[in-house]
Design a protein around this motif. Structure first.
Motif, short mmCIF file in Angstrom:
data_model
loop_
_atom_site.label_atom_id
_atom_site.label_comp_id
_atom_site.label_asym_id
_atom_site.label_seq_id
_atom_site.Cartn_x
_atom_site.Cartn_y
_atom_site.Cartn_z
N ALA A 88 46.24 -2.42 15.65
CA ALA A 88 46.04 -1.68 14.40
C ALA A 88 45.38 -0.34 14.68
O ALA A 88 45.68 0.67 14.06
N HIS A 89 44.45 -0.33 15.62
CA HIS A 89 43.71 0.90 15.92
C HIS A 89 43.75 1.17 17.43
O HIS A 89 43.25 0.36 18.21
N VAL A 90 44.36 2.25 17.77
CA VAL A 90 44.41 2.69 19.17
C VAL A 90 43.50 3.91 19.30
O VAL A 90 43.56 4.82 18.47
N ALA A 91 42.63 3.89 20.30
CA ALA A 91 41.75 5.04 20.52
C ALA A 91 42.01 5.57 21.93
O ALA A 91 42.13 4.77 22.87
N ILE A 92 42.11 6.86 22.06
CA ILE A 92 42.46 7.42 23.38
C ILE A 92 41.43 8.44 23.84
O ILE A 92 41.07 9.36 23.10
N ILE A 93 40.94 8.23 25.05
CA ILE A 93 40.09 9.23 25.71
C ILE A 93 41.05 10.12 26.51
O ILE A 93 41.56 9.72 27.56
N MET A 94 41.33 11.28 25.95
CA MET A 94 42.35 12.16 26.52
C MET A 94 41.72 12.95 27.67
O MET A 94 41.20 14.04 27.46
N ASP A 95 41.79 12.40 28.86
CA ASP A 95 41.07 13.02 29.97
C ASP A 95 42.03 13.51 31.06
O ASP A 95 43.10 12.96 31.23
N SER B 180 43.74 9.48 33.28
CA SER B 180 43.23 10.12 34.50
C SER B 180 42.42 9.19 35.40
O SER B 180 41.73 9.66 36.30
N GLY B 181 42.54 7.88 35.18
CA GLY B 181 41.99 6.91 36.12
C GLY B 181 40.49 6.70 36.08
O GLY B 181 39.95 5.96 36.91
N GLU B 182 39.80 7.32 35.13
CA GLU B 182 38.34 7.15 35.07
C GLU B 182 37.98 5.89 34.30
O GLU B 182 38.44 5.69 33.17
N HIS B 183 37.10 5.07 34.89
CA HIS B 183 36.73 3.80 34.25
C HIS B 183 35.37 3.93 33.56
O HIS B 183 34.39 3.35 33.98
N ARG B 184 35.29 4.77 32.55
CA ARG B 184 34.04 4.84 31.78
C ARG B 184 34.33 5.28 30.35
O ARG B 184 35.39 5.85 30.06
N LEU B 185 33.36 4.99 29.47
CA LEU B 185 33.54 5.32 28.05
C LEU B 185 33.08 6.73 27.72
O LEU B 185 33.49 7.29 26.70
N SER B 186 32.21 7.30 28.54
CA SER B 186 31.70 8.66 28.28
C SER B 186 31.22 8.83 26.84
O SER B 186 31.59 9.80 26.16
N ASN B 187 30.43 7.85 26.36
CA ASN B 187 29.79 7.98 25.04
C ASN B 187 30.78 7.88 23.87
O ASN B 187 30.53 8.38 22.78
N SER C 86 33.03 -2.86 20.99
CA SER C 86 32.54 -4.17 21.44
C SER C 86 33.61 -5.09 22.00
O SER C 86 33.46 -5.67 23.06
N TYR C 87 34.71 -5.24 21.25
CA TYR C 87 35.76 -6.15 21.69
C TYR C 87 37.11 -5.45 21.88
O TYR C 87 38.15 -6.08 21.85
N ALA C 88 37.04 -4.16 22.11
CA ALA C 88 38.28 -3.42 22.37
C ALA C 88 38.80 -3.79 23.75
O ALA C 88 38.02 -4.02 24.67
N GLU C 89 40.10 -3.84 23.88
CA GLU C 89 40.71 -3.98 25.20
C GLU C 89 40.80 -2.57 25.80
O GLU C 89 41.28 -1.65 25.14
N ILE C 90 40.33 -2.44 27.02
CA ILE C 90 40.32 -1.11 27.64
C ILE C 90 41.43 -1.04 28.69
O ILE C 90 41.53 -1.92 29.55
N VAL C 91 42.27 -0.05 28.55
CA VAL C 91 43.36 0.14 29.51
C VAL C 91 43.21 1.54 30.11
O VAL C 91 43.21 2.53 29.38
N VAL C 92 43.04 1.59 31.42
CA VAL C 92 42.94 2.87 32.11
C VAL C 92 44.28 3.16 32.78
O VAL C 92 44.82 2.30 33.46
N VAL C 93 44.80 4.33 32.53
CA VAL C 93 46.07 4.70 33.17
C VAL C 93 45.81 5.87 34.14
O VAL C 93 44.92 6.70 33.88
N PRO C 94 46.55 5.94 35.23
CA PRO C 94 46.28 6.99 36.22
C PRO C 94 46.75 8.38 35.78
O PRO C 94 46.23 9.39 36.27
N GLU C 95 47.68 8.46 34.86
CA GLU C 95 48.23 9.76 34.47
C GLU C 95 47.16 10.66 33.87
O GLU C 95 46.31 10.21 33.11
#
Ligand code: IPE
Ligand code: IPE
Ligand code: MG
Length: 255
Positions: free
Chosen positions: A23-30, A200-207, A214-223
């Motif tokens: 329902a809710h996708v959040a993206i850290i555009m890095d 960009s492969g970074e495994h952190r939330l950066s605030n 809390s219960y989000a599934e985190i998916v890190v992609v290398p692109e």
């Protein structure tokens, strides 16, 4: 009109399970800067390419009938960057809103913002206010722009507001619960993110969305973000769909 309109999701084509679309996708555009560097280009061109990537992803999230797309566009810590880069990012934001508002509105997108608006340049503020006001009664995708957003700053302002209500005797300390806290966050009224994608492969939330994740599934992609396309989005959603979300319980509530 976006080209896919009235076309239903083709499961064969995307291999996505339509019953488990987050329902809710959040993206850290890095990774805009590294994308540019790899090509020998200035960072500014990386950010420009990042805006192009965002256009496609907004459109695809809308097609997939995702309810909320939150994109981390500028953090409270990003003010530490050189003034020139901050100015470019703000100018791109203003340009994006100016250029896209009609299309977003025509496609029923609701523009929202999470973060502190009044520290942004005035022209960015006025485009944001216009976009939010014009699209507020739409019925489609909620595009939540995390701008001048910091998870800690968000929690501090919530704590201040809740404390003020307690001091005014509008609220008892023992009445403070998750719903009350949620209602003072920038994301009030939105569901928690189901899927957080970081490029960009970074495994952190950066605030980013500290409370809500809390219960989000985190998916890190290398692109890097400018190379994040519709197929990468589908891939991240497929990974999400294979995850077993337990929310602290046990699988299927049995076993
Ligand atoms: C993401 O790309 C955009 C913002 C944070 C505003 P970056 O600018 O962080 O790119 P990298 O991480 O330096 O490659
Ligand atoms: C996170 O990326 C913020 C945004 C994508 C807007 P950063 O590039 O600022 O994060 P760090 O500094 O690598 O943690
Ligand atoms: Mg970065």
């Amino acid at each position: 009109m976006w080209p896919w309109q009235s076309k239903k999701i083709d499961e064969e084509e995307t291999e996505l399970n339509q019953d488990r679309i987050p329902a809710h996708v959040a993206i850290i555009m890095d990774g805009n800067g590294r994308w540019a560097k790899k090509r020998g280009l200035p960072r500014a061109l990386g950010h420009r390419a990042g805006v192009e990537a965002l256009r496609d992803i907004v459109q695809e999230c809308s097609r997939l009938e995702i309810k909320v797309l939150t994109v981390f566009a500028f953090s409270t810590e990003n003010w530490r960057r050189p003034k020139e880069e901050v100015n470019i990012l703000m100018a791109l934001l203003t340009e994006y809103l100016k250029g896209e508002l009609k299309e977003l509105h025509d496609n029923q997108v609701i523009v929202r913002m999470s973060g502190v608006m009044d520290e942004l340049p005035l022209d960015a503020q006025s485009e944001l206010k216009k976009a939010i006001a014009q699209t507020r009664d739409n019925q489609g995708l909620i595009l939540n722009l995390a701008l001048n957003y910091g998870g800690r700053a968000e929690l501090i302002q919530a704590i201040r507001q809740v404390s003020a209500e307690v001091l005014k005797n509008n609220l008892k300390i023992e009445e403070i619960n998750e719903d009350i806290v949620n209602s003072y966050l920038y994301t009030a009224g939105l569901p928690d993110p189901d899927l957080i994608i970081r490029t960009s492969g970074e495994h952190r939330l950066s605030n980013f969305l500290l409370w809500q994740s809390s219960y989000a599934e985190i998916v890190v992609v290398p692109e890097y973000w400018p190379e994040f396309g519709i197929e990468t989005l589908h891939q991240a959603i497929r990974v999400y769909q294979q995850r077993d979300r337990r929310f602290g319980g046990i699988k299927d509530g049995r076993e």
